[in-house]
Design an enzyme around this catalytic site. Structure first.
Site, mmCIF file in Angstrom:
data_model
loop_
_atom_site.group_PDB
_atom_site.id
_atom_site.type_symbol
_atom_site.label_atom_id
_atom_site.label_comp_id
_atom_site.label_asym_id
_atom_site.label_seq_id
_atom_site.Cartn_x
_atom_site.Cartn_y
_atom_site.Cartn_z
ATOM 1 N N GLY A 1 0.274 -0.359 9.153
ATOM 2 C CA GLY A 1 -0.703 -0.121 7.656
ATOM 3 C C GLY A 1 -1.505 0.353 7.454
ATOM 4 O O GLY A 1 -1.868 1.669 6.875
ATOM 5 N N LYS B 1 7.042 3.777 15.402
ATOM 6 C CA LYS B 1 6.271 3.344 14.704
ATOM 7 C C LYS B 1 5.332 4.589 14.822
ATOM 8 O O LYS B 1 4.842 5.686 13.680
ATOM 9 C CB LYS B 1 5.906 2.165 14.245
ATOM 10 C CG LYS B 1 7.137 1.808 12.973
ATOM 11 C CD LYS B 1 6.727 0.048 12.504
ATOM 12 C CE LYS B 1 5.445 0.009 12.340
ATOM 13 N NZ LYS B 1 5.688 -1.515 11.573
ATOM 14 N N ALA C 1 0.117 0.747 14.488
ATOM 15 C CA ALA C 1 0.331 1.780 13.906
ATOM 16 C C ALA C 1 1.419 0.714 12.687
ATOM 17 O O ALA C 1 2.136 2.016 12.357
ATOM 18 C CB ALA C 1 1.707 1.911 15.076
ATOM 19 N N LYS D 1 0.586 -0.969 0.257
ATOM 20 C CA LYS D 1 0.212 -0.173 0.018
ATOM 21 C C LYS D 1 0.860 0.910 -0.155
ATOM 22 O O LYS D 1 0.816 2.186 -0.926
ATOM 23 C CB LYS D 1 -0.961 -0.043 0.866
ATOM 24 C CG LYS D 1 -2.035 -0.751 1.142
ATOM 25 C CD LYS D 1 -3.025 -0.775 2.224
ATOM 26 C CE LYS D 1 -4.074 -2.184 1.951
ATOM 27 N NZ LYS D 1 -5.631 -1.294 3.064
ATOM 28 N N TYR E 1 -11.233 -9.422 9.732
ATOM 29 C CA TYR E 1 -12.561 -9.182 9.674
ATOM 30 C C TYR E 1 -12.831 -11.792 10.071
ATOM 31 O O TYR E 1 -13.631 -12.265 9.491
ATOM 32 C CB TYR E 1 -13.500 -9.529 8.711
ATOM 33 C CG TYR E 1 -12.992 -9.066 7.004
ATOM 34 C CD1 TYR E 1 -12.281 -8.936 6.819
ATOM 35 C CD2 TYR E 1 -12.955 -10.090 6.607
ATOM 36 C CE1 TYR E 1 -11.355 -8.229 6.057
ATOM 37 C CE2 TYR E 1 -12.213 -10.694 5.521
ATOM 38 C CZ TYR E 1 -11.139 -9.492 4.752
ATOM 39 O OH TYR E 1 -11.192 -9.749 4.073
ATOM 40 N N ASN F 1 -4.873 1.858 -1.939
ATOM 41 C CA ASN F 1 -4.776 0.712 -2.175
ATOM 42 C C ASN F 1 -5.707 0.400 -2.952
ATOM 43 O O ASN F 1 -6.788 -0.319 -3.843
ATOM 44 C CB ASN F 1 -6.075 -0.355 -0.537
ATOM 45 C CG ASN F 1 -7.772 1.261 -0.927
ATOM 46 O OD1 ASN F 1 -7.583 2.482 -1.756
ATOM 47 N ND2 ASN F 1 -8.460 -0.048 -0.174
#
Ligand code: ATR
Length: 263
Positions: free
Chosen positions: A128, A154, A126, A65, A211, A86
């Site tokens: 993507g 990060k 922290a 990404k 998910y 994305n």
């Protein structure tokens, strides 16, 4: 025949083809959506194919990404702020990188009628996806955003873009209304995030970007302790819907079949 792709590494797990191909069929479009595992060194060839109109649109997932950005001609405001792309498409001969994760998260929260206005939110992670969630929470007028990441540097890097966030030590919990797991912890069934529930009063909102599995240990423990929970399925669906709209100029339906497709 239009051709769309999701690229990532690994990519086997991606449910994007299932979802997009359902929408392609239900809208009678002549198109196909595939997945492709890539190496970093192959990104330039892929973008060239898009430029030459051999591919009509690309979704980008972990770990590209950010690394895809140097190959693009222009970023949307959302992609620029988050440095996370994305969705890629060609417009007026230019390869554009956009971020629909922000919209995906916002719509998911709106559809479950959770009001973020004035809320204290703790983001775990922290990596993507975190910048997209910070932007979405700011758009929805959260009062305060805390970030906690195992590797503190990060989180500090993220604060350079989002000075308003407050960094919290990994493992400690400030007083929050909503907590978001934006780490990859939970992808494996045995993964656990250590939280001291004796310090967290019930009736908080626990959100997991993951998910699959549909209920991580993070969500399971939260539910057991009397909190509201939600997984990342709707976010995934709404980010896909936004990509589909950009590429095909029509709004695909999020119906019961779509919800069932991803179970
Ligand atoms: P990247 O770190 O390359 O951006 P990511 O999948 O976008 O990859 O992000 C992974 C996130 O999950 C990070 O916040 C990571 O924390 P670190 O920055 O400390 O690596 C977090 N994460 C992954 N495994 C973890 C673990 N075992 N404990 C705590 N956090 C973990």
């Amino acid at each position: 025949m239009k051709k769309f792709l999701v690229i990532g590494n690994p990519i086997e797990h991606s449910l994007s083809p299932k979802l997009h191909n359902y929408w392609i069929q239900s809208n009678n479009l002549k198109a196909v959506y595939d997945k492709k595992k890539l190496d970093l060194s192959e990104l330039d060839i892929l973008i060239k194919e898009l430029r030459e109109k051999k591919i009509d649109g690309v979704n980008v997932t972990v770990p590209f990404k950010n690394s895809v950005i140097p190959f693009l001609d222009k970023l949307s405001k959302e992609a620029q702020t988050t440095q996370s792309v994305n969705t890629i498409y060609l417009r007026d001969g230019m390869v554009i990188g956009h971020n629909t994760d922000i919209e995906g998260f916002e719509l998911a929260i709106k559809h479950i009628n959770y009001d973020v206005v004035g809320k204290n939110v703790l983001i775990l992670g922290a990596g993507g996806v975190s910048p997209s969630i910070v932007v979405a929470l700011n758009n929805m007028c959260a009062k305060k955003i805390f970030i906690s990441n195992r590797t503190k540097s990060k989180a500090e890097h993220l604060k350079k873009t989002f000075n308003e966030i407050e960094i919290i030590d990994w493992g400690s919990t400030p007083d929050f209304d909503m907590i978001i797991n934006a780490t990859s912890l939970g992808l494996k069934k045995e993964d656990n995030i250590i939280l001291d529930f004796s310090k967290i009063t019930s009736e908080k909102f626990f959100y997991d970007v993951i998910y699959n599995p549909s209920e991580t240990n993070f969500l399971r423990s939260a539910k057991k302790n009397g909190n509201k929970i939600e997984n990342g399925k709707k976010m995934f669906i709404y980010q896909a819907q936004a990509s589909f709209r950009i590429w095909n100029n029509l709004e695909p339906k999020v119906d019961d079949i779509v919800m069932e497709l991803l179970n």
